[in-house]
Design a protein around this motif. Structure first.
Motif, PDB file in Angstrom:
ATOM      1  N   ALA A 323       2.661  -6.477   8.285  1.00 42.64           N
ATOM      2  CA  ALA A 323       2.166  -5.230   7.682  1.00 42.64           C
ATOM      3  C   ALA A 323       2.199  -4.068   8.665  1.00 42.64           C
ATOM      4  O   ALA A 323       2.302  -2.901   8.261  1.00 42.64           O
ATOM      5  N   ALA A 324       2.120  -4.354   9.972  1.00 46.60           N
ATOM      6  CA  ALA A 324       2.142  -3.280  10.966  1.00 46.60           C
ATOM      7  C   ALA A 324       3.523  -2.663  11.113  1.00 46.60           C
ATOM      8  O   ALA A 324       3.653  -1.541  11.625  1.00 46.60           O
ATOM      9  N   GLU A 325       4.550  -3.369  10.663  1.00 44.86           N
ATOM     10  CA  GLU A 325       5.922  -2.890  10.822  1.00 44.86           C
ATOM     11  C   GLU A 325       6.610  -2.574   9.499  1.00 44.86           C
ATOM     12  O   GLU A 325       7.668  -1.955   9.483  1.00 44.86           O
ATOM     13  N   ASP A 326       6.027  -3.026   8.400  1.00 46.43           N
ATOM     14  CA  ASP A 326       6.645  -2.884   7.089  1.00 46.43           C
ATOM     15  C   ASP A 326       5.639  -2.223   6.160  1.00 46.43           C
ATOM     16  O   ASP A 326       4.704  -2.859   5.671  1.00 46.43           O
ATOM     17  N   ALA A 327       5.820  -0.937   5.907  1.00 43.73           N
ATOM     18  CA  ALA A 327       4.852  -0.170   5.113  1.00 43.73           C
ATOM     19  C   ALA A 327       4.753  -0.693   3.686  1.00 43.73           C
ATOM     20  O   ALA A 327       3.663  -0.770   3.107  1.00 43.73           O
ATOM     21  N   GLU A 328       5.910  -1.049   3.097  1.00 41.05           N
ATOM     22  CA  GLU A 328       5.886  -1.562   1.724  1.00 41.05           C
ATOM     23  C   GLU A 328       5.127  -2.887   1.657  1.00 41.05           C
ATOM     24  O   GLU A 328       4.345  -3.126   0.730  1.00 41.05           O
ATOM     25  N   PHE A 329       5.355  -3.753   2.648  1.00 40.61           N
ATOM     26  CA  PHE A 329       4.645  -5.026   2.706  1.00 40.61           C
ATOM     27  C   PHE A 329       3.137  -4.778   2.867  1.00 40.61           C
ATOM     28  O   PHE A 329       2.317  -5.445   2.231  1.00 40.61           O
ATOM     29  N   ALA A 330       2.771  -3.819   3.720  1.00 40.69           N
ATOM     30  CA  ALA A 330       1.358  -3.492   3.936  1.00 40.69           C
ATOM     31  C   ALA A 330       0.712  -2.999   2.647  1.00 40.69           C
ATOM     32  O   ALA A 330      -0.439  -3.345   2.340  1.00 40.69           O
ATOM     33  N   MET A 331       1.452  -2.189   1.872  1.00 41.04           N
ATOM     34  CA  MET A 331       0.902  -1.679   0.621  1.00 41.04           C
ATOM     35  C   MET A 331       0.682  -2.822  -0.373  1.00 41.04           C
ATOM     36  O   MET A 331      -0.362  -2.901  -1.024  1.00 41.04           O
ATOM     37  N   ARG A 332       1.653  -3.749  -0.471  1.00 43.50           N
ATOM     38  CA  ARG A 332       1.499  -4.882  -1.377  1.00 43.50           C
ATOM     39  C   ARG A 332       0.351  -5.773  -0.932  1.00 43.50           C
ATOM     40  O   ARG A 332      -0.400  -6.299  -1.756  1.00 43.50           O
ATOM     41  N   ARG A 333       0.204  -5.939   0.380  1.00 40.82           N
ATOM     42  CA  ARG A 333      -0.868  -6.794   0.892  1.00 40.82           C
ATOM     43  C   ARG A 333      -2.247  -6.207   0.577  1.00 40.82           C
ATOM     44  O   ARG A 333      -3.219  -6.935   0.397  1.00 40.82           O
ATOM     45  N   ALA A 334      -2.315  -4.872   0.516  1.00 38.16           N
ATOM     46  CA  ALA A 334      -3.583  -4.214   0.219  1.00 38.16           C
ATOM     47  C   ALA A 334      -3.879  -4.195  -1.280  1.00 38.16           C
ATOM     48  O   ALA A 334      -5.040  -4.176  -1.685  1.00 38.16           O
TER      49      ALA A 334
END
Length: 386
Positions: A323-334
């Motif tokens: 999530a620290a390197e992939d904004a889209e992944f971070a958004m999905r994780r949230a």
């Protein structure tokens, strides 16, 4: 005056300690000790003596009498009531009662909170070590029996320091600067292979007051030989779920078989049965959290590999640093409720292991998921990054 009279009676139900016995075993009934840093030898090893002034004090005993300790923690002119009682201050005794004799007696009663209410004693559930002090190991009289106690004040100070280094805003800013290769006036501190030991289960207050404040969490720093090499942990590629891989682990198979044997024995529906069932299930959930921690330690972004076929919830669960390197992944994780789906997948997997010999169905599946939710919530309270 009435409250003070009652408090001096109830204070005997508490003991202020720096070294607690119940962390070894909650049913141990021996002696805990109050040994403030200034009374200990100043040797070069790290110990309670390094804490100095302001060392955290712990309390053991009847939780219903903790209001007395809260009173003794109250400060006046920068000094607590307990410190004044221990110092035997005449002004404190005079403040307690207009009767000098009564005030002195009450002050001495409050000061007694640091003393054990009986002669020093160990217990069958306490740690005990026979230490040879003579020359002949075949002579039983040549041994001293040592009873190590848990250094609860030191453990609490270390817990607070580690949490500050890991979760404070200053620490987060330092890690961000390091990651972005920017200068930081504050150093970034890491604690590799950190573990958490839980004391007291669902009732951490039964161990001590400070243990309750930590929700039972106690950090264990890695103590490994310098040349230690752990087995390689490989990314779970070419599979749509990690649960079959998890289920092939020997401790997991053993725990599942133990749970199956117990449930097939048709135990009586009582408290002892529920407690033993929960203990067996806790072995599985603990093993699952350890398994997840191992995969989470892989280089961030492994779940983005072309051969990774895991369902999204498991990717979001097991590759958190991506999530620290992939904004889209971070958004999905949230946004995605991946913890719920992970719990459901675990419950479905466990039901599949038990089906056939046992008539498990949706009620059992919901129960397995609920127990894992409790474990994940407790871990998240102690380790906010999970």
């Amino acid at each position: 005056e009435n409250w003070l009279a009652d408090a001096t009676r109830r204070v005997a139900q508490l003991q202020v300690v720096t070294h607690a016995l119940k962390a070894t075993h909650p049913d141990a009934r021996g002696t805990s000790l109050f040994a403030p840093p200034e009374t200990l030898p100043a040797h070069p090893a790290v110990g309670t003596h390094v804490l100095g002034d302001g060392a955290p004090r712990d309390v053991v005993g009847n939780a219903a009498a903790l209001d007395v300790y809260k009173f003794l923690q109250t400060e006046h002119d920068g000094r607590s009531m307990l410190d004044r009682a221990l110092a035997g201050e005449a002004a404190f005794a005079a403040a307690l009662s207009d009767d000098p004799t009564q005030g002195q007696a009450w002050m001495e009663a409050f000061a007694g909170i640091t003393r054990a209410g009986h002669d020093p004693a160990s217990h069958t559930r306490a740690k005990q070590v026979y230490w040879l002090v003579g020359d002949d190991p075949t002579d039983d009289r040549g041994f001293h029996l040592l009873a190590p106690l848990y250094a609860t004040s030191l453990a609490h100070a270390a817990f607070r320091a580690i949490n500050e280094d890991r979760f404070s805003e200053v620490a987060k800013a330092a890690r961000t600067a390091r990651r972005e290769r920017r200068y930081s006036a504050v150093e970034s501190r890491e604690y590799p292979k950190l573990a958490v030991q839980k004391f007291g289960g669902t009732k951490p207050q039964n161990i001590s007051q400070l243990n309750s404040e930590r929700r039972g969490g106690n950090y264990l720093l890695a103590s490994l030989p310098p040349d230690w090499r752990s087995a390689d942990v490989r990314a779970p590629l070419h599979t749509d779920s990690v649960f079959p891989l998890f289920g092939r682990r020997r401790p997991v198979r053993s725990a599942v078989n133990a749970l199956l044997r117990f449930l097939r024995s048709e135990p009586k529906p009582n408290v002892a049965t529920r407690r033993h069932r929960d203990e067996l299930l806790a072995e599985l959930t603990d093993a699952l959290l350890v398994f997840a921690a191992e995969l989470s330690a892989l280089p961030p972004g492994w779940s983005a590999h072309a051969d990774c076929r895991l369902v999204e919830a498991e990717c979001l669960w097991l590759d958190p640093d991506r999530a620290a390197e992939d904004a889209e992944f971070a958004m999905r994780r949230a946004q995605v409720d991946w913890p719920r789906e992970v719990r459901e997948r675990f419950a479905a997997w466990l039901n599949a292991q038990l089906q056939g010999p046992l008539p498990v169905a949706d009620p059992e599946r919901r129960f397995w998921a609920e127990r894992l939710e409790v474990e994940m919530d407790e871990l998240e309270e102690t380790l906010p990054h999970v």
